[in-house]
Design a protein around this motif. Structure first.
Motif, PDB file in Angstrom:
ATOM      1  N   LYS A 207       0.834  -1.207   0.000  1.00  0.00           N
ATOM      2  CA  LYS A 207       0.000   0.000   0.000  1.00  0.00           C
ATOM      3  C   LYS A 207       0.863   1.250   0.000  1.00  0.00           C
ATOM      4  O   LYS A 207       1.853   1.335   0.717  1.00  0.00           O
ATOM      5  N   CYS A 208       0.422   2.216  -0.787  1.00  0.00           N
ATOM      6  CA  CYS A 208       1.115   3.492  -0.823  1.00  0.00           C
ATOM      7  C   CYS A 208       0.789   4.267   0.448  1.00  0.00           C
ATOM      8  O   CYS A 208      -0.377   4.395   0.803  1.00  0.00           O
ATOM      9  N   PRO A 209       1.821   4.759   1.139  1.00  0.00           N
ATOM     10  CA  PRO A 209       1.549   5.520   2.373  1.00  0.00           C
ATOM     11  C   PRO A 209       1.002   6.918   2.102  1.00  0.00           C
ATOM     12  O   PRO A 209       0.500   7.576   3.000  1.00  0.00           O
ATOM     13  N   LYS A 210       1.099   7.365   0.867  1.00  0.00           N
ATOM     14  CA  LYS A 210       0.719   8.747   0.562  1.00  0.00           C
ATOM     15  C   LYS A 210      -0.607   8.893  -0.169  1.00  0.00           C
ATOM     16  O   LYS A 210      -1.086   9.998  -0.363  1.00  0.00           O
ATOM     17  N   CYS A 211      -1.182   7.799  -0.626  1.00  0.00           N
ATOM     18  CA  CYS A 211      -2.475   7.863  -1.288  1.00  0.00           C
ATOM     19  C   CYS A 211      -3.156   6.505  -1.142  1.00  0.00           C
ATOM     20  O   CYS A 211      -2.535   5.551  -0.679  1.00  0.00           O
ATOM     21  N   PRO A 212      -4.424   6.376  -1.509  1.00  0.00           N
ATOM     22  CA  PRO A 212      -5.136   5.106  -1.244  1.00  0.00           C
ATOM     23  C   PRO A 212      -4.775   3.960  -2.179  1.00  0.00           C
ATOM     24  O   PRO A 212      -5.346   2.888  -2.072  1.00  0.00           O
TER      25      PRO A 212
ATOM     26  N   LYS B  53       7.918   2.330  -7.889  1.00  0.00           N
ATOM     27  CA  LYS B  53       7.848   3.190  -9.076  1.00  0.00           C
ATOM     28  C   LYS B  53       6.717   4.202  -8.941  1.00  0.00           C
ATOM     29  O   LYS B  53       6.876   5.362  -9.280  1.00  0.00           O
ATOM     30  N   HIS B  54       5.574   3.740  -8.439  1.00  0.00           N
ATOM     31  CA  HIS B  54       4.442   4.646  -8.231  1.00  0.00           C
ATOM     32  C   HIS B  54       4.839   5.805  -7.330  1.00  0.00           C
ATOM     33  O   HIS B  54       4.554   6.962  -7.615  1.00  0.00           O
ATOM     34  N   LYS B  55       5.519   5.494  -6.215  1.00  0.00           N
ATOM     35  CA  LYS B  55       5.917   6.541  -5.276  1.00  0.00           C
ATOM     36  C   LYS B  55       6.886   7.519  -5.936  1.00  0.00           C
ATOM     37  O   LYS B  55       6.765   8.732  -5.772  1.00  0.00           O
TER      38      LYS B  55
ATOM     39  N   LYS C 178       4.722   9.392  -8.830  1.00  0.00           N
ATOM     40  CA  LYS C 178       3.541  10.147  -8.413  1.00  0.00           C
ATOM     41  C   LYS C 178       3.831  11.115  -7.277  1.00  0.00           C
ATOM     42  O   LYS C 178       3.225  12.153  -7.176  1.00  0.00           O
ATOM     43  N   HIS C 179       4.729  10.735  -6.394  1.00  0.00           N
ATOM     44  CA  HIS C 179       4.904  11.534  -5.183  1.00  0.00           C
ATOM     45  C   HIS C 179       6.270  12.194  -5.070  1.00  0.00           C
ATOM     46  O   HIS C 179       6.464  13.085  -4.285  1.00  0.00           O
ATOM     47  N   GLU C 180       7.225  11.715  -5.806  1.00  0.00           N
ATOM     48  CA  GLU C 180       8.563  12.296  -5.681  1.00  0.00           C
ATOM     49  C   GLU C 180       8.987  13.066  -6.921  1.00  0.00           C
ATOM     50  O   GLU C 180      10.133  13.476  -7.048  1.00  0.00           O
TER      51      GLU C 180
END
Ligand SMILES: [Zn+2]
Ligand SMILES: [Zn+2]
Length: 76
Positions: A31-36, A47-49, A52-54
């Motif tokens: 699970k991503c800690p920054k989105c659902p 890769k998502h993190k 999408k977040h970095e």
């Protein structure tokens, strides 16, 4: 090769097979800690993190640039 018991797919490693089976069972342990969002594989979550977040640019979504192929015509 390790064969999936739910479909005819085969995988070389247990990790790959388990990630694939999670998909059948709809299990997303990462699970991503920054989105659902949640993912079947740790590398996909990583890769998502990044993308999408970095703010890391996804290499597959960059605008397509036509690269001219330089042809070397060696006529010997
Ligand atoms: Zn399968
Ligand atoms: Zn996220």
């Amino acid at each position: 090769m390790l064969k999936c018991d739910l479909c005819p797919k085969e995988y070389a490693t247990k990790t790959d097979l388990e990630a694939h089976r999670n998909m059948h069972l709809n299990i997303r342990p990462f699970k991503c800690p920054k989105c659902p969002m949640a993912f079947t594989r740790a590398d996909v979550l990583r890769k998502h993190k990044l993308y999408k977040h970095e703010g890391v640019k996804c290499p597959s979504s960059r605008p397509r640039k036509k690269q001219k192929v330089v042809e070397t015509s060696d006529s010997e």
